[in-house]
Design an enzyme around this catalytic site. Structure first.
Site, short mmCIF file in Angstrom:
data_model
loop_
_atom_site.label_atom_id
_atom_site.label_comp_id
_atom_site.label_asym_id
_atom_site.label_seq_id
_atom_site.Cartn_x
_atom_site.Cartn_y
_atom_site.Cartn_z
N ARG A 123 0.84 -1.20 0.00
CA ARG A 123 0.00 0.00 0.00
C ARG A 123 0.88 1.25 0.00
O ARG A 123 2.01 1.24 0.46
CB ARG A 123 -0.87 0.02 1.26
CG ARG A 123 -1.82 -1.16 1.34
CD ARG A 123 -3.00 -0.88 2.23
NE ARG A 123 -2.63 -0.51 3.59
CZ ARG A 123 -3.45 0.13 4.41
NH1 ARG A 123 -4.66 0.47 4.01
NH2 ARG A 123 -3.08 0.41 5.65
N LYS A 188 3.73 -10.54 10.51
CA LYS A 188 3.11 -10.43 9.18
C LYS A 188 3.50 -11.60 8.27
O LYS A 188 4.67 -11.79 7.95
CB LYS A 188 3.53 -9.10 8.55
CG LYS A 188 2.90 -8.81 7.22
CD LYS A 188 2.89 -7.32 6.91
CE LYS A 188 2.46 -7.05 5.49
NZ LYS A 188 2.06 -5.65 5.28
N ARG A 318 -1.52 -1.16 14.78
CA ARG A 318 -0.40 -1.87 15.41
C ARG A 318 -0.79 -2.27 16.84
O ARG A 318 -1.62 -1.61 17.46
CB ARG A 318 0.84 -0.97 15.51
CG ARG A 318 1.45 -0.58 14.17
CD ARG A 318 2.22 -1.76 13.57
NE ARG A 318 2.84 -1.44 12.28
CZ ARG A 318 2.26 -1.55 11.09
NH1 ARG A 318 1.02 -1.98 11.01
NH2 ARG A 318 2.90 -1.25 9.99
P1 ATP Z 1 -0.46 -1.23 7.23
O1 ATP Z 1 -0.79 -1.65 8.60
O2 ATP Z 1 -0.73 0.19 6.93
O3 ATP Z 1 -0.97 -2.16 6.18
P2 ATP Z 1 2.19 -2.10 6.66
O4 ATP Z 1 3.44 -1.57 7.28
O5 ATP Z 1 1.90 -3.54 6.81
O6 ATP Z 1 1.07 -1.22 7.24
P3 ATP Z 1 1.78 -2.31 3.87
O7 ATP Z 1 1.83 -1.27 2.81
O8 ATP Z 1 0.50 -3.02 4.12
O9 ATP Z 1 2.27 -1.68 5.18
O10 ATP Z 1 2.89 -3.41 3.52
C1 ATP Z 1 4.17 -3.02 3.10
C2 ATP Z 1 5.13 -3.29 4.24
O11 ATP Z 1 5.19 -4.68 4.46
C3 ATP Z 1 6.55 -2.88 3.95
O12 ATP Z 1 6.78 -1.55 4.34
C4 ATP Z 1 7.38 -3.86 4.77
O13 ATP Z 1 7.60 -3.43 6.08
C5 ATP Z 1 6.50 -5.08 4.83
N1 ATP Z 1 6.92 -6.13 3.88
C6 ATP Z 1 7.41 -6.02 2.64
N2 ATP Z 1 7.63 -7.22 2.09
C7 ATP Z 1 7.27 -8.12 3.01
C8 ATP Z 1 7.26 -9.52 3.04
N3 ATP Z 1 7.63 -10.28 2.01
N4 ATP Z 1 6.81 -10.10 4.19
C9 ATP Z 1 6.39 -9.38 5.25
N5 ATP Z 1 6.40 -8.05 5.28
C10 ATP Z 1 6.82 -7.43 4.16
C1 BTN Z 2 0.61 -4.94 1.72
O1 BTN Z 2 0.77 -5.57 2.77
O2 BTN Z 2 0.74 -3.72 1.64
C2 BTN Z 2 0.17 -5.64 0.48
C3 BTN Z 2 1.28 -6.39 -0.20
C4 BTN Z 2 0.76 -7.04 -1.47
C5 BTN Z 2 1.82 -7.79 -2.22
C6 BTN Z 2 1.26 -8.53 -3.39
S1 BTN Z 2 2.42 -9.66 -4.11
C7 BTN Z 2 1.36 -9.89 -5.48
C8 BTN Z 2 0.78 -8.53 -5.83
N1 BTN Z 2 1.68 -7.81 -6.68
C9 BTN Z 2 2.17 -6.72 -6.11
O3 BTN Z 2 2.98 -5.92 -6.62
N2 BTN Z 2 1.67 -6.59 -4.87
C10 BTN Z 2 0.77 -7.67 -4.56
#
Ligand code: ATP
Ligand code: BTN
Length: 321
Positions: A123, A188, A318
């Site tokens: 996101r 996560k 969180r």
């Molecule tokens: P929110 O609670 O707003 O969704 P979030 O920190 O989970 O917050 P997202 O945009 O949902 O944000 O997810 C992107 C984030 O997830 C990245 O900033 C990183 O910290 C984490 N991330 C990226 N790749 C992975 C992965 N393969 N596994 C777990 N976490 C990841």
């Molecule tokens: C998040 O936690 O913010 C969402 C992550 C979503 C990742 C998946 S991987 C398959 C698809 N292709 C992308 O580029 N993003 C989503």
């Protein structure tokens, strides 16, 4: 594609888990050892860890269970008589972007899966760490005739369905986290990204992407800057087939009944139900106790005995430890 085909073939050869010498690989491709070194460099850039032992050659540091069209089709047809409608693209920028770039050719239910994403995204422009073969990157297209407003609660519904599929296959206590994550052991495990093309009042083209960690090792700490978990060994081809089948079924139901049909399933899966949490909205932090969600998919936060619904893509939830 020619540039990618040979490194992909090397991965396939190494996926048997044995050592393969530089000479052996060089003779298979009819090139020099230096040429093989170039392929090995590409493979390492894709996030595959290899051990290289003098006199023995190269071996994968961790086993790979590669995506296979025949296997996915076989598993899918055990559940459905519909075609699998899936593009398997080993190396891609982003599976979500691929579908968004091809909207004109898509029908509801079309999907795309990859082994490696060069620009996987989360996101708000965040990156999604997507090493080759160790996790799952899957996106699915659906057309919502009633327009973007009908997508309310969609990412929550996807979370519920994916959690149930992962629970069934792994037997583990997978949870959902509002609004778009899956958690295992309070960390996560997966993220969901719903992207919508289409104006208000018009048809909505919806792309739902999910990244699920299965066997991730040593993620780039510049990208993954929060606690994360792996699901562990699982047949990735069976996982793809089951996800596609159950998501498509659920989307047919969602189209008719909306999120209301799924609401009751959220609470038992909610990682933060009745726990102290904080909501981060830009610079603002709001503390309270999470009390589930409502029919609109809003998070219910209790503060001093009063419950307030919170909705919107800018909120991050969180634990408040
Ligand atoms: P929110 O609670 O707003 O969704 P979030 O920190 O989970 O917050 P997202 O945009 O949902 O944000 O997810 C992107 C984030 O997830 C990245 O900033 C990183 O910290 C984490 N991330 C990226 N790749 C992975 C992965 N393969 N596994 C777990 N976490 C990841
Ligand atoms: C998040 O936690 O913010 C969402 C992550 C979503 C990742 C998946 S991987 C398959 C698809 N292709 C992308 O580029 N993003 C989503």
């Amino acid at each position: 594609m020619r540039d990618l085909a040979n490194p992909l073939k090397v991965i396939e050869i190494l996926s048997d888990g044995h050592f393969h010498s530089g000479e052996e690989l060089a003779s298979i491709f009819g090139i020099t050892r230096a040429g093989i070194n170039k392929y090995i460099k590409v493979i390492r850039q894709w996030g595959i860890e290899l051990s290289s032992v003098q006199g023995k050659g190269y071996q994968l540091a961790y086993p790979l269970n590669l995506l296979n069209e025949q296997k996915i089709t076989h598993y899918y047809l055990q559940k459905s008589s519909q075609p699998v409608a899936l593009d398997i693209i080993p190396v891609i920028n982003s599976t979500n972007q691929y579908l968004l770039d091809n909207l004109a050719e898509l029908s509801s239910g079309n999907a795309c899966v990859a082994e490696f994403q060069q620009a996987g995204r989360g996101r708000r422009g965040r990156q999604w760490f997507s090493p080759f073969g160790s996790n799952l990157y899957l996106s699915l297209y659906w057309r919502l005739e009633q327009g973007p407003a009908a997508a309310m609660g969609l990412s929550l519904m996807i979370g519920i369905v994916v959690a149930k599929v992962l629970r069934e296959l792994s037997g583990q206590d997978i949870k959902v986290k509002w609004p778009n994550d899956l958690y295992l052991d309070d960390k996560k495990l997966a993220g969901i990204l719903v992207e919508i093309a289409g104006k208000a009042g018009d048809i909505a083209h919806v792309v739902m992407g999910m990244g699920i960690n299965l066997n991730m090792h040593n993620p780039d700490s510049g990208i993954v800057n929060q606690a994360w978990s792996n699901l562990g060994n699982i047949d990735r081809n069976l996982l793809v087939a089951n996800l596609l089948y159950h998501l498509r079924q659920a989307l047919v139901c969602f189209e008719k009944q909306g999120f209301a049909a799924f609401l009751a399933e959220w609470n038992p899966l909610d990682n933060f139900a009745n726990r102290p949490v904080k909501l981060i909205i830009g610079e603002t932090v709001i503390k309270g106790v999470a009390r589930g969600i409502n029919q609109q998919g809003a998070l219910l936060l209790e503060q001093n005995g009063q419950i307030t619904p919170y909705i919107g893509g800018e909120i991050s939830l969180r634990a408040d430890n």
